[in-house]
Design an enzyme around this catalytic site. Structure first.
Site, mmCIF file in Angstrom:
data_model
loop_
_atom_site.group_PDB
_atom_site.id
_atom_site.type_symbol
_atom_site.label_atom_id
_atom_site.label_comp_id
_atom_site.label_asym_id
_atom_site.label_seq_id
_atom_site.Cartn_x
_atom_site.Cartn_y
_atom_site.Cartn_z
ATOM 1 C CE LYS A 155 -3.598 2.087 2.862
ATOM 2 N NZ LYS A 155 -4.513 1.894 3.977
ATOM 3 C CD GLU B 176 9.357 -6.039 7.326
ATOM 4 O OE1 GLU B 176 8.999 -4.945 6.823
ATOM 5 O OE2 GLU B 176 9.237 -6.296 8.548
ATOM 6 N N GLY C 79 -4.893 -2.382 5.440
ATOM 7 C CA GLY C 79 -4.091 -3.506 4.953
ATOM 8 C C GLY C 79 -4.750 -4.852 5.185
ATOM 9 N NE ARG C 80 -6.453 -4.662 11.381
ATOM 10 C CZ ARG C 80 -5.848 -3.496 11.538
ATOM 11 N NH1 ARG C 80 -4.733 -3.242 10.884
ATOM 12 N NH2 ARG C 80 -6.347 -2.576 12.333
ATOM 13 C CD GLU D 144 -1.831 -5.230 12.001
ATOM 14 O OE1 GLU D 144 -0.608 -5.197 12.128
ATOM 15 O OE2 GLU D 144 -2.378 -5.365 10.885
ATOM 16 C CG HIS E 202 -4.169 -37.119 15.969
ATOM 17 N ND1 HIS E 202 -4.275 -38.420 16.395
ATOM 18 C CD2 HIS E 202 -5.210 -36.894 15.136
ATOM 19 C CE1 HIS E 202 -5.329 -38.977 15.814
ATOM 20 N NE2 HIS E 202 -5.925 -38.066 15.057
ATOM 21 C CE LYS F 99 5.976 -1.079 10.494
ATOM 22 N NZ LYS F 99 5.115 -0.237 9.676
HETATM 23 C C1 G6Q Z 1 -2.564 -4.119 8.120
HETATM 24 C C2 G6Q Z 1 -1.338 -3.438 8.431
HETATM 25 C C3 G6Q Z 1 -0.077 -4.094 7.929
HETATM 26 C C4 G6Q Z 1 0.274 -3.786 6.484
HETATM 27 C C5 G6Q Z 1 1.726 -4.189 6.250
HETATM 28 C C6 G6Q Z 1 2.171 -3.946 4.836
HETATM 29 O O1 G6Q Z 1 -3.665 -3.737 8.421
HETATM 30 O O2 G6Q Z 1 -1.445 -2.127 8.046
HETATM 31 O O3 G6Q Z 1 -0.097 -5.490 8.085
HETATM 32 O O4 G6Q Z 1 -0.586 -4.434 5.613
HETATM 33 O O5 G6Q Z 1 2.552 -3.496 7.136
HETATM 34 O O6 G6Q Z 1 2.065 -2.606 4.497
HETATM 35 P P1 G6Q Z 1 2.225 -2.130 3.017
HETATM 36 O O7 G6Q Z 1 1.122 -2.710 2.208
HETATM 37 O O8 G6Q Z 1 2.173 -0.636 3.048
HETATM 38 O O9 G6Q Z 1 3.569 -2.637 2.536
#
Ligand code: G6Q
Length: 552
Positions: free
Chosen positions: A218, A224, A279-280, A365, A396, A516
């Protein structure tokens, strides 16, 4: 994330624990804590049928919960007194209910039909949503048909989604869930971890000439993802040897065109979304591009239709017949009154193997918050820990603790009437286990039962199952794309319901920031030439020194 100095306007509810329904539930809990499901079922032979709700193709049996009609009445009252109806309408109509980030929360717009109208800042966002979906469909079809070629003219056979968190968990979960519907002559992989092993293993047997990277971020600044994207670029160029190849082997999913361009991806190959998609909550936005390439646009749209059907149900069904509302309220009941720390999600469906991992982010989250919307420290528990594994494997390993441990762990069992892979009597065996587990948890086995089987006295206590362990059973016809959409939306809205009751912001995630920031500082201290680690506590300093000496 930048935050402006002015606090957002919001109406502050009466504190949760002061609400009449909350107080009534506290008193009611005292009368419920020792009541056993055996008795609740014995005194109401119709209970199993009565406390089952069928809606949107989901059969939700909540009879094996430690509730009476009075419990449900009070929980529903709590929902009313918490203003759930108004908050729900505010979310669907695009109000900025994510107050700490001052954003609307409109993942429901991502699956709205073409003719819907949802206005954000004076603009109907639905046409844009469909414009992106149409572009994604066009691109997916070109990749799937072979019309989109790699730089050397070979067709694309491998797709690697590079993303993390919300830009990874949804796509990988949906790909695994819908694998039955996916192109079997193509390879789909997901790289998320900054641990180089993730990238190395995902690419070690692939040909760069046939590989397409979908860089999903996003912000397009996530450490990462950007690290993996750079590594992907170097890996691709090692074979393709020409910068011009990037345009054929890299596409981006992002809201940040400037950064996408800087990376060298042609913005013509960028698929956008909006700040009102968290994001989620983004797996049905352009973040789902890899899913769409895998299963095709038609199946992707079927999944969106499933999401939308559940959205409509949540929005319009009366609370007592509303699946996400009931599920959310039951979660609150156990977390706040019984002190349950966790919820186990147990899909009896191998294709849903990543569903618990996906739900961990969605639920934890969203509702892992310790202050209210007004910034007050809460004096009650909020989001429980979600975890799980597909059945029957879990039986199990960890089910022992659920059956005979000292903790109360409400379980969600998920099963399907039909399997996508009919093989002998596998499916009957699988479903027999779902039903048996719910029954065993609820009713257990008394000392008399155990003795009657001839168990010696000394062994009896070990073989007793106390029962009274609650579970929901969710049954669906078949794992179709629609069914997956419905299931995910069900949990999304259950999480929302819980967040409203707890008076928290379910849509921000400030808790991921501190680590972070500290990692950024430490990175510079790890190299031999970097400054010596001195400004940390003695434990962190010693760990850094240990690593510096041995990193080679
Ligand atoms: C979700 C969070 C988080 C996000 C990641 C990746 O709700 O905001 O999990 O999706 O940190 O972020 P980017 O899409 O910006 O790389």
């Amino acid at each position: 994330m930048s935050a402006s100095a002015t606090a957002p306007q919001m109406s502050v509810n009466e504190p949760l624990t002061q609400l009449p329904a909350w107080k009534a539930l506290e008193a009611h809990y005292e009368s419920m804590r020792n009541r056993h499901l055996r008795e609740l079922f014995r005194t109401d032979p119709e209970r199993g049928r009565r406390l089952t709700l069928e809606a949107e193709g989901i059969c939700f049996d909540y009879s094996k919960h430690r509730v009476t009609d009075e419990t449900l009445r009070l929980l529903l009252e709590l929902a009313e007194q918490s203003g759930l109806r108004a908050r729900l309408d505010a979310m669907f109509s695009g109000d900025r209910i994510n107050i700490t980030e001052k954003r609307a929360v409109l993942h429901t717009a991502l699956r709205a039909p073409r003719n819907a109208t949802i206005v954000v800042d004076g603009k109907n966002v639905v046409p844009e949503v469909h414009e992106v979906l149409d572009r994604m469909a066009g691109f997916s079809e070109r990749v799937r048909s072979g019309a989109w070629k790699g730089f050397t003219g070979k067709r694309i056979r491998n797709v690697i989604n590079v993303g993390i968190g919300g830009s990874d968990l949804g796509p990988v979960m949906a790909y695994e869930a819908l694998r039955h519907y996916s192109r079997r002559d193509m390879t789909f992989r997901f790289v998320s971890n900054v641990d180089g092993t993730d990238f190395a293993e995902a690419t070690q047997d692939l040909d760069a000439e046939e590989t397409l990277f979908v860089i999903s971020s996003k912000t397009f600044t996530t450490l990462e993802t950007m690290t993996n994207a750079q590594t992907a670029r170097e890996w691709a160029l090692k074979t393709l040897k020409d910068e011009k190849a990037i345009a054929k082997h890299f596409v981006a999913v992002s809201t940040n065109a400037t950064e996408v361009e800087k990376f060298g991806i042609d913005t013509a190959n960028m698929f956008g979304f909006w700040d009102w998609v968290g994001g989620r909550y983004s797996m049905d936005s352009a973040i789902g591009l890899s899913t769409m390439i895998a299963v095709g646009p038609e199946n992707f749209r079927r999944m969106l239709a499933g999401f939308h059907a559940m959205d409509q149900h949540f929005r319009t069904a009366p609370f007592e017949k509303n699946l996400p509302v009931l599920m959310g309220l039951l979660t609150v009941w156990y977390a706040d009154f019984f002190g349950a720390e966790t919820v186990a999600v147990l899909p009896y469906e191998q294709y849903l193997k990543r569903f618990p991992a996906y739900l961990q982010q969605l639920t934890m989250e969203s509702n892992g918050k310790h202050v209210t919307l007004g910034g007050e420290r809460v004096n009650y528990q909020t989001g429980p820990i979600f975890w799980g594994e597909p059945g029957t494997n879990g039986q199990h390993s960890f089910y022992q603790l659920i059956h005979q441990g000292t903790r109360l762990i409400p379980c969600d069992f998920i099963g399907f009437a039909k399997t996508l892979n009919p093989l002998g009597n596998h499916h009957d065996l699988l479903l027999a286990n779902v039903f048996a587990q719910g029954e065993a948890l609820a009713f257990g086995r008394t000392a008399e039962d155990v003795r009657a089987e001839g168990t010696p006295d000394w062994l009896v206590p070990h073989r007793v199952f106390e029962g009274n362990r609650p579970s929901s059973t969710l049954l669906l016809a078949e794992l179709t794309p629609e069914a997956l959409g419905k299931l995910v939306a069900l949990y999304e809205h259950s999480v929302f319901t819980q967040g409203v009751i707890w008076q928290i912001d379910s849509f921000d995630q400030w808790g991921v920031e501190l680590g972070k920031v500290l990692a950024k500082k430490i990175i510079g201290e790890l190299g031999a030439s970097g400054p010596a680690a001195g400004s940390h506590d003695s434990s962190t300093t010693a760990l850094i020194e240990w690593y510096r000496k041995r990193r080679g």
